[in-house]
Every structure is written in structure tokens, then in C-alpha cells.
Scaffold this motif. Structure first.
Motif, short mmCIF file in Angstrom:
data_model
loop_
_atom_site.label_atom_id
_atom_site.label_comp_id
_atom_site.label_asym_id
_atom_site.label_seq_id
_atom_site.Cartn_x
_atom_site.Cartn_y
_atom_site.Cartn_z
N GLN A 38 8.72 2.97 -4.50
CA GLN A 38 8.28 4.05 -5.39
C GLN A 38 7.09 3.58 -6.23
N TRP A 39 7.18 2.39 -6.78
CA TRP A 39 6.10 1.85 -7.59
C TRP A 39 4.83 1.70 -6.76
N ASP A 40 4.98 1.21 -5.53
CA ASP A 40 3.82 1.03 -4.66
C ASP A 40 3.16 2.38 -4.34
N GLY A 41 3.95 3.40 -4.17
CA GLY A 41 3.40 4.74 -3.94
C GLY A 41 2.59 5.23 -5.12
N GLN A 42 3.12 5.03 -6.32
CA GLN A 42 2.39 5.42 -7.53
C GLN A 42 1.11 4.60 -7.68
N CYS A 43 1.22 3.34 -7.35
CA CYS A 43 0.05 2.46 -7.41
C CYS A 43 -1.03 2.96 -6.44
N GLY A 44 -0.63 3.37 -5.26
CA GLY A 44 -1.58 3.92 -4.29
C GLY A 44 -2.28 5.17 -4.82
N LYS A 45 -1.53 6.03 -5.52
CA LYS A 45 -2.12 7.24 -6.10
C LYS A 45 -3.15 6.87 -7.18
N ILE A 46 -2.81 5.88 -8.00
CA ILE A 46 -3.73 5.44 -9.04
C ILE A 46 -5.01 4.90 -8.41
N LEU A 47 -4.86 4.08 -7.38
CA LEU A 47 -6.04 3.53 -6.71
C LEU A 47 -6.89 4.62 -6.07
N ALA A 73 -10.92 -1.85 -13.43
CA ALA A 73 -9.54 -1.35 -13.47
C ALA A 73 -8.91 -1.38 -12.08
N MET A 74 -9.70 -1.00 -11.09
CA MET A 74 -9.21 -0.98 -9.72
C MET A 74 -8.80 -2.39 -9.27
N LYS A 75 -9.65 -3.37 -9.58
CA LYS A 75 -9.33 -4.75 -9.23
C LYS A 75 -8.07 -5.22 -9.93
N GLY A 76 -7.88 -4.83 -11.19
CA GLY A 76 -6.68 -5.18 -11.94
C GLY A 76 -5.43 -4.58 -11.32
N VAL A 77 -5.51 -3.32 -10.93
CA VAL A 77 -4.37 -2.66 -10.29
C VAL A 77 -4.06 -3.34 -8.95
N GLN A 78 -5.10 -3.65 -8.18
CA GLN A 78 -4.88 -4.32 -6.89
C GLN A 78 -4.24 -5.69 -7.09
N ARG A 79 -4.68 -6.40 -8.12
CA ARG A 79 -4.11 -7.72 -8.42
C ARG A 79 -2.63 -7.59 -8.79
N CYS A 80 -2.30 -6.62 -9.63
CA CYS A 80 -0.90 -6.38 -10.00
C CYS A 80 -0.07 -5.99 -8.78
N ARG A 81 -0.66 -5.18 -7.94
CA ARG A 81 0.04 -4.74 -6.73
C ARG A 81 0.38 -5.94 -5.84
N GLN A 82 -0.57 -6.85 -5.70
CA GLN A 82 -0.33 -8.05 -4.90
C GLN A 82 0.75 -8.92 -5.54
N ASP A 83 0.72 -9.04 -6.86
CA ASP A 83 1.75 -9.83 -7.57
C ASP A 83 3.13 -9.24 -7.36
N VAL A 84 3.24 -7.92 -7.47
CA VAL A 84 4.53 -7.25 -7.28
C VAL A 84 5.01 -7.43 -5.85
N GLU A 85 4.10 -7.29 -4.89
CA GLU A 85 4.48 -7.48 -3.48
C GLU A 85 4.99 -8.90 -3.24
N ARG A 123 19.08 -2.52 -2.20
CA ARG A 123 18.48 -1.26 -1.77
C ARG A 123 17.79 -0.57 -2.94
N ALA A 124 18.45 -0.57 -4.10
CA ALA A 124 17.87 0.06 -5.29
C ALA A 124 16.57 -0.64 -5.68
N TYR A 125 16.58 -1.97 -5.61
CA TYR A 125 15.38 -2.73 -5.93
C TYR A 125 14.26 -2.40 -4.94
N THR A 126 14.58 -2.37 -3.67
CA THR A 126 13.60 -2.05 -2.64
C THR A 126 13.05 -0.64 -2.84
N ASP A 127 13.93 0.31 -3.17
CA ASP A 127 13.49 1.69 -3.42
C ASP A 127 12.53 1.74 -4.62
N LEU A 128 12.86 0.95 -5.64
CA LEU A 128 12.00 0.91 -6.82
C LEU A 128 10.61 0.37 -6.47
N ILE A 129 10.58 -0.71 -5.68
CA ILE A 129 9.29 -1.29 -5.28
C ILE A 129 8.50 -0.30 -4.44
#
Length: 111
Positions: free
Chosen positions: A60-69, A24-36, A52-58
Motif C-alpha cells: 500500500q505504501w509503495d502504491g502511494q509512493c508511486g502516485k507521489i512520484l 523532492a523526487m530524489k528524496g522520495v525515491q531514496r526513501c522508497r529504496q530504503d523501505v524496500e 501478511r499485514a506487514y506485506t500489505d502495508l508495504i
């Protein structure tokens, strides 16, 4: 015997849990790289408030991704510690059986 089977079952479950969490961790990391990667290419096309809204969304999403990891890592560490304890208990049981067996043998042999 049942206790030994329970320990084996616990160890098996812990190992499988660790493997599942690592996957699961590898999958999340892979998705994170794709989004980046996608975010980097799209950010250049967005300007103004939508950019700016798009950047804020990214962000925010990256922060949540970090918490999941972080949570996945914590669960892996917890299961690894549990597995280590299971192994230690199994070794202690084996040692106790061996010692009891040796003591009984020596007693029967009159030593």
C-alpha cells in the motif's frame, strides 16, 4: 522593461520549482529504496497474519509512493513546458525589437 523583468522572474521561479521538485523526487525515491531494503530483510522474519499485514502495508505504501512520484513528474513536466513557453515569448519579443530597430534604421537612412 517591466514585462521583461516579469518574464525573467517567471523563468527563475520555474527553474527553481523544477529543481525543488527534482530534489523532492530524489528524496522520495531514496526513501522508497530504503523501505524496500528494510522490507525485504524484515519479511523473512515475519510469519502468519502479521507477516501478511506487514506485506500489505508495504504494498500500500509503495502504491502511494508511486502516485507521489507520478504527480511530481507531472509537475516537473508542466513547469518545463511553461519555461519553454517563457523562453519562446522572450525570443519572439527580442526578434520583434530587433526587426523594429532594423526597420527604423533603414527608414532613417532612406533605404
Amino acid at each position: 522593461m517591466a514585462e521583461g523583468n516579469l518574464r525573467r522572474s517567471d523563468a527563475w521561479a520555474a527553474r527553481n520549482g523544477i529543481q525543488a521538485l527534482e530534489s523532492a523526487m530524489k528524496g522520495v525515491q531514496r526513501c522508497r529504496q530504503d523501505v524496500e531494503a528494510t522490507g525485504t530483510s524484515l519479511t523473512t522474519g515475519y510469519q502468519g497474519s502479521d507477516g501478511r499485514a506487514y506485506t500489505d502495508l508495504i504494498v500500500q505504501w509503495d502504491g502511494q509512493c508511486g502516485k507521489i512520484l507520478d504527480n511530481l513528474k507531472h509537475m516537473i513536466d508542466t513547469l518545463t513546458t511553461s519555461l519553454s513557453e517563457i523562453d519562446k515569448n522572450q525570443q519572439a519579443s527580442n526578434d520583434a525589437i530587433r526587426n523594429a530597430s532594423n526597420s527604423t534604421y533603414h527608414t532613417l537612412m532612406g533605404a
